[in-house]
Design a protein around this motif. Structure first.
Motif, PDB file in Angstrom:
ATOM      1  N   LEU A  56      -3.256  16.770 -34.936  1.00 34.36           N
ATOM      2  CA  LEU A  56      -2.104  15.951 -34.564  1.00 34.36           C
ATOM      3  C   LEU A  56      -2.228  14.491 -34.972  1.00 34.36           C
ATOM      4  CD1 LEU A  56      -0.883  16.959 -30.995  1.00 34.36           C
ATOM      5  CD2 LEU A  56       0.346  17.104 -33.149  1.00 34.36           C
ATOM      6  N   GLN A  87      -1.456  22.388 -35.488  1.00 37.29           N
ATOM      7  CA  GLN A  87      -0.581  21.606 -34.628  1.00 37.29           C
ATOM      8  C   GLN A  87       0.402  20.751 -35.437  1.00 37.29           C
ATOM      9  OE1 GLN A  87      -3.185  19.477 -31.876  1.00 37.29           O
ATOM     10  NE2 GLN A  87      -2.731  20.999 -30.308  1.00 37.29           N
ATOM     11  N   ARG A  90       3.878  22.075 -35.736  1.00 34.37           N
ATOM     12  CA  ARG A  90       4.605  22.434 -34.510  1.00 34.37           C
ATOM     13  C   ARG A  90       5.270  21.225 -33.840  1.00 34.37           C
ATOM     14  NH1 ARG A  90       4.635  26.528 -31.678  1.00 34.37           N
ATOM     15  NH2 ARG A  90       4.068  25.489 -29.711  1.00 34.37           N
ATOM     16  N   TYR A  94       7.077  20.448 -29.856  1.00 35.42           N
ATOM     17  CA  TYR A  94       6.682  19.384 -28.931  1.00 35.42           C
ATOM     18  C   TYR A  94       7.883  18.489 -28.602  1.00 35.42           C
ATOM     19  CZ  TYR A  94       2.185  20.759 -31.021  1.00 35.42           C
ATOM     20  OH  TYR A  94       1.107  21.459 -31.498  1.00 35.42           O
ATOM     21  N   LEU A 175       2.516  11.386 -22.837  1.00 34.84           N
ATOM     22  CA  LEU A 175       2.782  12.587 -23.615  1.00 34.84           C
ATOM     23  C   LEU A 175       3.072  12.271 -25.079  1.00 34.84           C
ATOM     24  CD1 LEU A 175       5.083  14.657 -21.221  1.00 34.84           C
ATOM     25  CD2 LEU A 175       2.585  14.664 -21.405  1.00 34.84           C
ATOM     26  N   TYR A 176       3.512  11.039 -25.333  1.00 31.44           N
ATOM     27  CA  TYR A 176       3.844  10.625 -26.699  1.00 31.44           C
ATOM     28  C   TYR A 176       3.424   9.174 -26.859  1.00 31.44           C
ATOM     29  CZ  TYR A 176       6.723  10.191 -30.969  1.00 31.44           C
ATOM     30  OH  TYR A 176       7.163  10.014 -32.252  1.00 31.44           O
ATOM     31  N   TYR A 182       1.955  12.885 -30.688  1.00 32.24           N
ATOM     32  CA  TYR A 182       2.015  13.643 -29.433  1.00 32.24           C
ATOM     33  C   TYR A 182       0.620  13.722 -28.817  1.00 32.24           C
ATOM     34  CZ  TYR A 182       6.692  15.015 -30.836  1.00 32.24           C
ATOM     35  OH  TYR A 182       8.022  14.992 -31.217  1.00 32.24           O
ATOM     36  N   LEU A 186       0.193  17.710 -23.769  1.00 28.38           N
ATOM     37  CA  LEU A 186       1.461  18.380 -24.077  1.00 28.38           C
ATOM     38  C   LEU A 186       1.271  19.418 -25.175  1.00 28.38           C
ATOM     39  CD1 LEU A 186       4.569  18.538 -23.700  1.00 28.38           C
ATOM     40  CD2 LEU A 186       4.738  16.889 -25.580  1.00 28.38           C
ATOM     41  N   ALA A 187       0.637  19.025 -26.280  1.00 26.15           N
ATOM     42  CA  ALA A 187       0.486  19.933 -27.409  1.00 26.15           C
ATOM     43  C   ALA A 187      -0.323  21.163 -27.030  1.00 26.15           C
ATOM     44  CB  ALA A 187      -0.176  19.206 -28.580  1.00 26.15           C
ATOM     45  N   LEU A 190       1.571  23.809 -24.836  1.00 25.29           N
ATOM     46  CA  LEU A 190       2.607  24.499 -25.604  1.00 25.29           C
ATOM     47  C   LEU A 190       1.997  25.475 -26.601  1.00 25.29           C
ATOM     48  CD1 LEU A 190       5.020  21.489 -26.176  1.00 25.29           C
ATOM     49  CD2 LEU A 190       5.459  23.486 -24.733  1.00 25.29           C
ATOM     50  N   ASP A 191       0.913  25.067 -27.238  1.00 30.70           N
ATOM     51  CA  ASP A 191       0.272  25.945 -28.215  1.00 30.70           C
ATOM     52  C   ASP A 191      -0.397  27.136 -27.537  1.00 30.70           C
ATOM     53  OD1 ASP A 191       1.093  24.202 -30.159  1.00 30.70           O
ATOM     54  OD2 ASP A 191      -0.821  23.152 -30.276  1.00 30.70           O
TER      55      ASP A 191
END
Length: 311
Positions: A56, A87, A90, A94, A175-176, A182, A186-187, A190-191
């Motif tokens: 990321l 990542q 994706r 996100y 989160l960002y 990101y 968070l990442a 979700l992954d």
């Protein structure tokens, strides 16, 4: 805060694990230690084991590192299932999750500078920008998620019951980032959901982030998982954790059987002496058949002379 150890589960339905290295440098002994533990945890249960590349953060990504990570795993016979998940591919997922959280009133823009935060000695974000919920963001900002409620606890397979009060110990977390990246919590949730992961096995150095991830899972309605945080390897000479950040050297995979035998010893699996000169495939077959993750219970770190396994 740690309490008593939970009883080990007796059934492992459709086990799905993963290994998620960052391509910021070579596979060192500590990385392979965690990878082998995760591989054996999955294969001993007849489950699947996936590979994710946590790429990321472009400035930290080393060209060619992701490919070298895959070749290193293959050299030891640690073959993953399915395609490798990156990542960096994706970002849309996100962004969509962030939009959902923002629309539900959980996310807000934070304009606090590093200097301001550094001056706050408590180390817990005090919620200075919470009033921005629902307001247009300033030009330069990060995005934080609100935390609220009491203590969040989970039963770690190896480290016992772990409890954390997010409001008083962490605060609203990012989160960002301001540099348009990101954040890990968070990442990763979700992954993990996208790959159907049922248990996260990783180093104990990441255990502190787990309550934040559980908080996000609940907000996003994602499936719950179990966790197993294995000890980290530390350099016997310096006491530092073996990590890319500490410039740990690449592990030598030219003799995979020798390396696997040594790693099994560090994982407290006590491989029989007659396996010391065996081929990697034979050692892995024995390890899958005899894997006992509970032998690592309650251990936080293991000292090792990593220089013995440098190229």
């Amino acid at each position: 805060m740690r309490e008593s150890f939970p009883s080990p589960p007796t059934r492992f339905p459709e086990y799905r694990g993963r290994f998620a290295p960052s391509p910021t440098g070579p596979l060192h002994l500590g990385s392979l230690y965690t990878a082998l533990a995760g591989f054996l945890q999955a294969r001993s249960r007849g489950g699947a084991w996936f590979l994710r590349i946590d790429d990321l953060d472009p400035p930290r990504t080393v060209p060619g590192a992701a490919d070298r990570i895959q070749r290193g795993l293959e050299a030891l016979g640690l073959h993953w299932d399915g395609s490798v998940l990156y990542q960096s591919q994706r970002l849309a997922a996100y962004a969509a999750a962030l939009d959902r959280l923002r629309e539900a009133g959980w996310v807000y823009a934070c304009a606090c500078s590093r200097k301001q935060l550094a001056a706050h000695a408590a180390g817990v974000y005090p919620g200075w920008c919470r009033a921005r919920i629902g307001q247009p963001p300033p030009a330069a900002h990060a995005l934080r998620v609100r935390v609220q409620g009491g203590t969040l606890a989970f039963d770690d397979t190896l480290q016992g019951r772990i409890a954390q009060h997010l409001e008083t110990e962490v605060g609203d977390f990012i989160l960002y980032r301001r540099d348009a990246v990101y954040a890990y919590p968070l990442a990763t949730v979700l992954d993990d959901a996208a790959q159907g992961i049922t248990e996260v096995l990783r180093g104990i150095d990441l255990m502190d982030s787990t309550p934040r991830q559980i908080h996000l899972e609940r907000l996003l309605g994602l499936p719950a998982k179990t966790y197993a945080h294995v000890p980290v390897l530390v350099d016997a000479h310096t006491g530092q954790k073996l990590s890319k950040q500490n410039l740990a050297p690449a592990a030598d995979t030219a003799e995979p059987g020798r390396l696997l035998f040594h790693l099994l010893g560090l994982l407290k699996q006590a491989p029989p002496a007659e396996l010391a000169g065996a081929a990697a495939a034979e050692i892995l077959a024995w390890a899958v058949e005899n894997w006992e993750v509970r032998r690592l219970a309650g251990i936080e770190s293991i000292a090792v002379d990593a220089r013995r396994f440098q190229p």
